[in-house]
Write a protein that holds these residues in place. Structure first.
Motif, PDB file in Angstrom:
ATOM      1  N   SER A 241       0.833  -1.210   0.000  1.00 16.65           N
ATOM      2  CA  SER A 241       0.000   0.000   0.000  1.00 16.65           C
ATOM      3  C   SER A 241       0.867   1.259   0.000  1.00 16.65           C
ATOM      4  O   SER A 241       0.529   2.255  -0.643  1.00 16.65           O
ATOM      5  CB  SER A 241      -0.928   0.008   1.222  1.00 16.65           C
ATOM      6  OG  SER A 241      -0.179  -0.050   2.433  1.00 16.65           O
ATOM      7  N   HIS A 242       2.004   1.208   0.710  1.00 17.09           N
ATOM      8  CA  HIS A 242       2.917   2.352   0.729  1.00 17.09           C
ATOM      9  C   HIS A 242       3.597   2.527  -0.631  1.00 17.09           C
ATOM     10  O   HIS A 242       3.762   3.659  -1.104  1.00 17.09           O
ATOM     11  CB  HIS A 242       3.972   2.169   1.823  1.00 17.09           C
ATOM     12  CG  HIS A 242       3.412   2.223   3.203  1.00 17.09           C
ATOM     13  ND1 HIS A 242       4.146   1.924   4.335  1.00 17.09           N
ATOM     14  CD2 HIS A 242       2.161   2.536   3.650  1.00 17.09           C
ATOM     15  CE1 HIS A 242       3.390   2.057   5.410  1.00 17.09           C
ATOM     16  NE2 HIS A 242       2.180   2.414   5.020  1.00 17.09           N
ATOM     17  N   ASN A 244       2.365   1.635  -3.506  1.00 12.99           N
ATOM     18  CA  ASN A 244       1.351   2.162  -4.425  1.00 12.99           C
ATOM     19  C   ASN A 244       1.177   3.668  -4.257  1.00 12.99           C
ATOM     20  O   ASN A 244       1.071   4.415  -5.234  1.00 12.99           O
ATOM     21  CB  ASN A 244       0.004   1.465  -4.192  1.00 12.99           C
ATOM     22  CG  ASN A 244       0.017   0.012  -4.622  1.00 12.99           C
ATOM     23  OD1 ASN A 244       0.891  -0.421  -5.365  1.00 12.99           O
ATOM     24  ND2 ASN A 244      -0.949  -0.753  -4.134  1.00 12.99           N
ATOM     25  N   ARG A 245       1.153   4.109  -3.011  1.00  7.21           N
ATOM     26  CA  ARG A 245       0.955   5.541  -2.752  1.00  7.21           C
ATOM     27  C   ARG A 245       2.124   6.353  -3.293  1.00  7.21           C
ATOM     28  O   ARG A 245       1.939   7.397  -3.926  1.00  7.21           O
ATOM     29  CB  ARG A 245       0.779   5.793  -1.247  1.00  7.21           C
ATOM     30  CG  ARG A 245       0.479   7.246  -0.916  1.00  7.21           C
ATOM     31  CD  ARG A 245       0.087   7.410   0.538  1.00  7.21           C
ATOM     32  NE  ARG A 245       1.149   6.990   1.435  1.00  7.21           N
ATOM     33  CZ  ARG A 245       2.158   7.776   1.804  1.00  7.21           C
ATOM     34  NH1 ARG A 245       2.237   9.013   1.344  1.00  7.21           N
ATOM     35  NH2 ARG A 245       3.074   7.332   2.636  1.00  7.21           N
ATOM     36  N   HIS A 248       1.977   6.455  -7.190  1.00 12.05           N
ATOM     37  CA  HIS A 248       0.925   7.321  -7.721  1.00 12.05           C
ATOM     38  C   HIS A 248       1.228   8.796  -7.447  1.00 12.05           C
ATOM     39  O   HIS A 248       0.931   9.662  -8.277  1.00 12.05           O
ATOM     40  CB  HIS A 248      -0.429   6.911  -7.149  1.00 12.05           C
ATOM     41  CG  HIS A 248      -0.928   5.605  -7.678  1.00 12.05           C
ATOM     42  ND1 HIS A 248      -1.193   5.405  -9.013  1.00 12.05           N
ATOM     43  CD2 HIS A 248      -1.196   4.419  -7.064  1.00 12.05           C
ATOM     44  CE1 HIS A 248      -1.613   4.164  -9.201  1.00 12.05           C
ATOM     45  NE2 HIS A 248      -1.617   3.539  -8.043  1.00 12.05           N
ATOM     46  N   GLU A 249       1.815   9.089  -6.291  1.00 20.52           N
ATOM     47  CA  GLU A 249       2.199  10.463  -6.001  1.00 20.52           C
ATOM     48  C   GLU A 249       3.292  10.938  -6.956  1.00 20.52           C
ATOM     49  O   GLU A 249       3.267  12.070  -7.445  1.00 20.52           O
ATOM     50  CB  GLU A 249       2.681  10.580  -4.552  1.00 20.52           C
ATOM     51  CG  GLU A 249       1.584  10.432  -3.515  1.00 20.52           C
ATOM     52  CD  GLU A 249       0.695  11.672  -3.454  1.00 20.52           C
ATOM     53  OE1 GLU A 249       1.205  12.789  -3.567  1.00 20.52           O
ATOM     54  OE2 GLU A 249      -0.532  11.499  -3.293  1.00 20.52           O
ATOM     55  N   SER A 254       3.850  14.988  -7.773  1.00 21.26           N
ATOM     56  CA  SER A 254       3.932  15.586  -6.442  1.00 21.26           C
ATOM     57  C   SER A 254       5.370  15.804  -5.991  1.00 21.26           C
ATOM     58  O   SER A 254       5.631  16.620  -5.100  1.00 21.26           O
ATOM     59  CB  SER A 254       3.206  14.708  -5.415  1.00 21.26           C
ATOM     60  OG  SER A 254       1.837  14.628  -5.718  1.00 21.26           O
TER      61      SER A 254
END
Length: 341
Positions: A241-242, A244-245, A248-249, A254
């Motif tokens: 999950s980390h 993936n974040r 995507h960021e 970002s």
């Protein structure tokens, strides 16, 4: 002349590296003609999906054709995936372990007629090949399509077991086109200083910086942040999950810089990445090819900078030879036209 300077002159003489010249400029791959999706007589409904999403998301490509797609990877809820399979699924995209888990528990793959392996060299490595062979049995003689930027013995051996396999090899035409490659001969203690200078001098849209270990990835990301630059990091020991974040960021813009292990070398396309830096030089040509391939995506030009220590010199020579490419010494000024179009 100091001992370090004598060592540098000796290894340059051994490798017979040429001075910088026009040969290190790559051809303009953006001039390629005749390679549009319309040229392949695809269904109008499929073309609509392609134009809407840029070929980035399988699920969206088939929405006008009533094709149901499902993505399933490890690290996500198995129960949720099982529930989704109670509805029809025409295309399943997933990691080998998760797909095999679904096949063993609930999903019938007997009607699967096409099995596609992207990054086949990785999927047919000793780590994954037993899973792949079990998946093939579940599918009952599917058409198997292998896609890989490199063609190691593991892929050849698997291919040779198939019934009348057909091979298409584009490596002579496509390898490293559009990516200008340079090396900087440095001592280990100089690397961070050189990286800081590159950030100041280059016109970086986004960069990926590779290290050879998880510890060095985290350590370098922390130092880059201390220098005042926005920077994320990603590696295989992070929770899915980390990861993936972070991905995507980064893809959304970002942050400008991403420090990574070799986790980020395969199947990940970020169009705005125009610079790849090997903070730690890789040990083999396959890893090098996949790393610098993160720049110059979608027909754009890219730049690869390699920080080379004395211990890396023979790896540099071997990788140049195996890939039939030239990695030139970094010039005082790098023309922006090499990587900013």
């Amino acid at each position: 002349m100091s001992a370090d300077e004598e060592d540098e002159e000796q290894w340059k003489s051994e490798l017979k590296l040429p001075a910088p010249d026009e040969r290190f400029k790559t051809e303009d791959v953006t001039l390629t003609k005749g390679q549009e999706f319309e040229d392949y007589f695809l269904k109008r409904e499929l073309l609509m999906g392609i134009f809407e999403k840029g070929s980035a998301v399988v699920r969206e490509l088939g929405k006008h054709m009533r094709v149901e797609c499902m993505v399933s990877t490890g690290g996500t809820s198995l129960k949720d995936d099982i529930m989704r399979l109670y509805k029809p699924v025409h295309v399943l995209v997933g990691t080998p372990g998760r797909v095999l888990d679904l096949a063993d528990k609930v999903a019938s793959l007997a009607k699967v007629h096409t099995l596609i392996m992207d990054e086949a060299d990785k999927l047919l490595s000793p780590e994954f090949q037993p899973l792949i062979e079990r998946l093939v049995v579940h599918c009952q003689k599917p058409q198997i399509c292998l896609f890989s930027a490199t063609f190691p013995v593991s892929v050849k051996d698997f291919k040779d077991k198939l019934d009348s396999p057909y091979e298409i090899n584009l490596m002579d035409d496509l390898t490293l086109k559009g990516i200008t490659q340079f090396y900087a001969f440095v001592e280990e203690r100089q690397k961070l200083h050189i990286l800081h200078a590159l950030f100041a001098k280059l016109e970086i849209n986004q960069s990926v910086i590779f290290c050879n270990s998880v510890h060095r990835v985290e350590q370098l990301a922390k130092k880059i942040t201390q220098l005042g630059y926005s920077c994320f990091y990603i590696h295989a020991k992070m929770q899915q999950s980390h990861r993936n974040r972070v991905f995507h960021e980064f893809r959304s813009g970002s942050t400008r810089h991403l420090v990574s292990s070799d986790l980020f070398t395969r199947g990940i396309d970020v169009q705005s990445v125009n610079v790849v830096i090997n903070f730690d030089f890789p040990k083999n040509s396959e890893t090098y090819l996949h790393r610098i391939g993160r720049a110059g995506r979608f027909g754009h030009l890219g730049l690869a900078i390699n920080l080379i220590t004395f211990d890396d010199r023979f790896n540099l020579f071997r990788i140049e030879s195996e890939l039939a490419t030239e990695i030139g010494p970094i010039p005082p000024t790098i023309e922006r036209e090499l990587y900013c179009r």
